[in-house]
Design a protein around this motif. Structure first.
Motif, short mmCIF file in Angstrom:
data_model
loop_
_atom_site.label_atom_id
_atom_site.label_comp_id
_atom_site.label_asym_id
_atom_site.label_seq_id
_atom_site.Cartn_x
_atom_site.Cartn_y
_atom_site.Cartn_z
N SER B 485 0.89 -1.20 -0.08
CA SER B 485 -0.04 -0.03 0.11
C SER B 485 0.83 1.27 0.02
O SER B 485 0.18 2.34 -0.09
CB SER B 485 -0.93 -0.01 1.14
OG SER B 485 -0.35 -0.01 2.33
N THR B 511 -2.27 7.92 2.78
CA THR B 511 -3.24 7.26 2.91
C THR B 511 -3.36 5.78 2.86
O THR B 511 -3.90 5.02 3.70
CB THR B 511 -4.30 7.61 1.50
OG1 THR B 511 -4.22 9.08 1.37
CG2 THR B 511 -5.73 6.98 1.70
N GLY B 512 -2.50 5.23 2.05
CA GLY B 512 -2.24 3.79 2.04
C GLY B 512 -1.88 3.13 3.36
O GLY B 512 -2.31 2.24 3.76
N PHE B 515 -4.69 3.75 6.25
CA PHE B 515 -5.75 2.82 6.10
C PHE B 515 -5.42 1.17 6.13
O PHE B 515 -5.98 0.46 7.05
CB PHE B 515 -6.28 2.89 4.39
CG PHE B 515 -7.49 1.77 3.99
CD1 PHE B 515 -8.46 2.00 4.77
CD2 PHE B 515 -6.95 0.56 3.43
CE1 PHE B 515 -9.67 0.78 4.55
CE2 PHE B 515 -7.84 -0.22 3.41
CZ PHE B 515 -9.30 -0.35 3.79
N PHE B 552 -6.52 2.63 -2.80
CA PHE B 552 -6.74 4.00 -2.14
C PHE B 552 -5.52 4.91 -2.64
O PHE B 552 -5.74 6.03 -3.03
CB PHE B 552 -6.98 4.03 -0.87
CG PHE B 552 -8.18 3.41 -0.48
CD1 PHE B 552 -9.24 3.34 -1.41
CD2 PHE B 552 -8.71 2.72 0.74
CE1 PHE B 552 -10.53 3.10 -0.98
CE2 PHE B 552 -9.81 2.34 1.08
CZ PHE B 552 -10.90 2.09 0.12
N ASN B 553 -4.26 4.35 -2.54
CA ASN B 553 -3.26 5.20 -2.67
C ASN B 553 -3.06 5.51 -4.27
O ASN B 553 -3.19 6.89 -4.33
CB ASN B 553 -1.82 4.14 -2.80
CG ASN B 553 -0.67 4.80 -2.53
OD1 ASN B 553 -0.40 5.86 -3.23
ND2 ASN B 553 0.36 4.54 -2.03
N MET B 555 -5.71 6.09 -6.17
CA MET B 555 -6.81 7.17 -6.37
C MET B 555 -6.27 8.33 -5.78
O MET B 555 -6.62 9.49 -6.47
CB MET B 555 -7.87 6.54 -5.64
CG MET B 555 -8.67 5.35 -6.43
SD MET B 555 -10.17 4.81 -6.09
CE MET B 555 -10.44 5.10 -4.28
N VAL B 556 -6.01 8.52 -4.56
CA VAL B 556 -5.69 9.77 -3.75
C VAL B 556 -4.43 10.27 -4.50
O VAL B 556 -4.57 11.52 -4.81
CB VAL B 556 -5.34 9.43 -2.17
CG1 VAL B 556 -4.90 10.56 -1.59
CG2 VAL B 556 -6.60 9.00 -1.74
#
Lengths: 91, 590
Positions: B485, B511-512, B515, B552-553, B555-556
């Motif tokens: 992540s 973020t990665g 989370f 998520f990584n 995307m952000v």
């Protein structure tokens, strides 16, 4: 790539991306596809003494991974040569 | 010669070999220490990578786990090999072209930010320490069973050996000892597998023996017999899965992507002379790894059939010696629930928790335990880890094979430990001191600091080996989840997207990390009783959550980078330069 990039380098990169994408789709198919998502369907077929799905999950996919990397090595060497970016040109 | 003498000889000879190599390949400067001077041939690097990668877990535990979980063991088999495809196609050649020493180097330079470098250093240290503690523990276990010393002494001997060649030789010493260690460990893994395959199926190649018919005259396929045995005992068919499809998918992906993002593996590709060599050595590495990884599932099924055949309904008094030996090392326990003097083995736990042995023996001579027995009919507790270590004894193989397995287990643990220690020391001396806090130090001073931090890291790892934090087993998911992540998306975007900038990379990594770490900490430490499929998001276990963290990584970082200024021109030029192999030969003479 922006406008300052030489067209040769752009074309090299484009072919490289195409190769990587096609190899990665096979990578996905043999592991996530055949060995996980469709494993139970493939188990209906026998492959030598194995159920085919089980064999893909525990052995077949690994053999495919090895083959994929060597295809990549050979194809990239050819590509480097075609676009004259290989390291033999390093003086 | 008795077994014990043989074991001492095998282990002694291999250790002498490792030390000899270390003296021969001492490091003269930081280039030697960090990347072996950048002159390792691809074949040697492939072997070293394989030894680096295959830890005590691969050698000792993996086949045992597969043996007990059946088809679902594929998450490890595919997860820990499939990552090499990602590594070869997406990461290794480009980082070789980049031509520096570490992952934080790449992250810091590519994202023109010391904050990004610092986040990367913290991740590297965390992932590597998690991993190394487990290795030292593995060394301790092998020592205590086979050399009959206590775990503390075992760990101390292991530390002394690693200290010697890691501190003296740096990457150069480690690389060539790893080549030797690979040879020892693969030989040690294959020899018993070949013997057992011949015994059970008449086929000398375990990969084929796995799918062959048994030689006991029944003409039944090995796997069919295993399915039938497992079902009779209530375990469910060996060749069918028990985990949910979505969980299989996410765990496999997390292990694959995590593999491609592990610092001690990536750094090995900095040591070859050319970009072309980086690609090729990733291929060699996977061949060497596949040799063990395709043998392991075969060995797992042989061991399972052998085990069930040997112990189920056997009278305790007539069980073979290995059964009592492993009982004496606390890894096997038997409670005679129906008091018939025979071992009944079936699904379910024989008693709750790990066996707590009492100092007395039962009527059959078995070691008594204090655990309350469960209601089911299973009477046997077997630790999964013994499957590989006990296999030669279970199959009645000669003493030298047992000695070989002991040397192989040590080679696997030591080689991985050394690779990790090097990454830790490089992070401290190079990424922290040279790049951030003491920018003016000379090459010689930096080398001194590198050696000091290697020495410090060995001591710390040894401490964890002797006093293992209770959470070692739980944090393995951590190492892969965090690598998946955090590093993988940042490195990949750094190469494949010129638009990716500092703001995007840092916010994506954080973020990665948060989370993934949050999810794992919640289910493993804060609320372990809730760690069941019903409470998991979309049915994804903590082992597989790194995959979602990676998504998520991506995307952000994509979103944030679109909303902020593009990276400076020289960074974009650097990315273009990384993408083209030409010129890599020059970069290791900096």
């Amino acid at each position: 790539m922006n406008d300052s990039t030489p067209p040769q380098a752009k074309a090299y990169w484009k072919e490289n991306i195409r190769l990587v994408l096609s190899l990665l789709s096979i990578w996905f198919l043999v592991s996530f596809g055949m060995a996980i998502l469709f494993v139970d369907v493939l188990d209906n077929f026998r492959f030598f003494g194995f159920k085919f799905g089980f064999w893909m999950a525990q052995q077949g996919s690994i053999f495919c991974f090895v083959i994929l990397i060597f295809i990549y090595v050979v194809k990239m060497n050819k590509l480097d040569h075609k676009y004259k970016v290989d390291e033999d040109r390093d003086g | 010669m008795d077994n014990q003498t043989l074991i001492y000889i095998f282990v002694g000879v291999t250790f002498t070999l490792y030390i000899g190599i270390a003296i021969w390949s001492r490091a003269g400067n930081t280039d030697d220490f960090y990347v072996a001077g950048g002159g390792v041939p691809p074949l040697a690097n492939g072997m070293a990578t394989a030894a680096d990668w295959m830890s005590a877990a691969s050698f000792i535990s993996m086949a045992g786990i597969i043996s007990f979980v059946g088809r679902d063991g594929a998450v490890y088999l595919m997860g820990w090999t499939g990552g090499y495809v990602l590594l070869a196609l997406l990461i290794a050649p480009y980082l070789r072209k980049f031509g520096k020493y570490t992952i934080p180097d790449f992250v810091g330079d590519r994202y023109y930010s010391n904050l990004a470098r610092l986040v990367a250093v913290v991740c590297v240290l965390f992932v590597s320490f998690t991993y190394v503690a487990g290795q030292m523990r593995g060394v301790g276990i092998v020592f205590s069973r086979f050399l009959e010393v206590d775990i503390t002494t075992g760990v101390l001997i292991g530390m002394a050996i690693v200290f010697f060649y890691a501190v003296l030789g740096g990457m150069k010493g480690i690389t060539y000892t790893q080549v030797a260690q690979y040879c020892v460990l693969i030989f040690a893994f294959l020899v018993p597998a070949i013997f057992i395959s011949l015994q059970m199926t008449g086929n000398p190649v375990p990969q084929f023996g796995f799918g062959s018919t048994l030689t006991d005259g029944s003409n039944v396929h090995l796997l069919d017999k295993l399915d039938q045995l497992s079902e009779e005992l209530g375990f469910g068919a060996y060749t069918e899965g028990k985990k949910s499809t979505i969980d299989m998918f996410f765990i496999t992906a997390a292990l694959m992507v995590g593999t491609a993002g592990l610092p001690h593996v990536i750094v090995r590709f900095f040591t070859v002379p050319k970009v072309r060599d980086a690609r090729l050595s990733a291929g060699y590495a996977l061949v060497f790894i596949a040799l063990l990884y395709t043998t392991a599932p075969a060995l797992a099924s042989f061991a399972r059939v052998n085990l069930i055949d040997t112990v189920n309904q056997a009278e305790y008094k007539t069980t073979p010696l290995w059964f009592k030996n492993w009982e004496n090392t606390n890894l096997i326990a038997w409670v005679d629930k129906n008091q018939d003097g025979k071992i009944q083995y079936s699904a379910g736990k024989a008693f709750t928790g790990k066996p707590q042995f009492l100092m007395i023996r039962g009527p059959e001579g078995e070691r008594k335990i204090s655990n309350p027995p469960t209601k089911n009919s299973n009477e046997l507790y077997i630790d999964r880890d013994i499957m590989v270590l006990a296999n030669p004894e279970i199959a009645n193989l000669p003493g030298w094979v047992i000695a070989l397995v002991a040397a192989g287990g040590l080679a696997a643990a030591l080689s991985t430990a050394a690779g990790l220690l090097l990454v830790i020391s490089t992070s401290i001396s190079h990424d922290c001191l040279k790049k951030m806090f003491l920018k003016d130090i000379t090459d010689r001073q930096e080398l001194f600091f590198a050696r000091m931090s290697a020495a410090l890291a060995v001591s710390l790892a040894g401490y964890f080996g002797i006093h293992p934090p209770g959470f070692v087993a739980q944090v393995v998911a951590f190492a892969f989840g965090l690598a998946a992540s955090s590093f993988f998306p940042v490195i990949m975007m750094g190469i494949f997207s010129k638009r990716m900038n500092r703001e995007g990379a840092i916010s994506g990594m954080i973020t990665g990390l948060l989370f993934t770490a949050g999810y794992i900490i919640y289910f493993k430490f804060i609320n372990p009783s809730a760690n069941t499929a019903d409470n998991w998001w979309f049915g994804i276990s903590p082992e597989g959550i790194g995959t979602l963290g990676m998504v998520f990584n991506f995307m952000v970082s994509g979103l944030v980078s679109q909303m902020t200024a593009p990276p400076p021109k020289e960074i974009q030029e650097m990315v273009e330069d990384i993408r083209i192999p030409q010129g890599a030969g020059a970069s290791y003479h900096h």
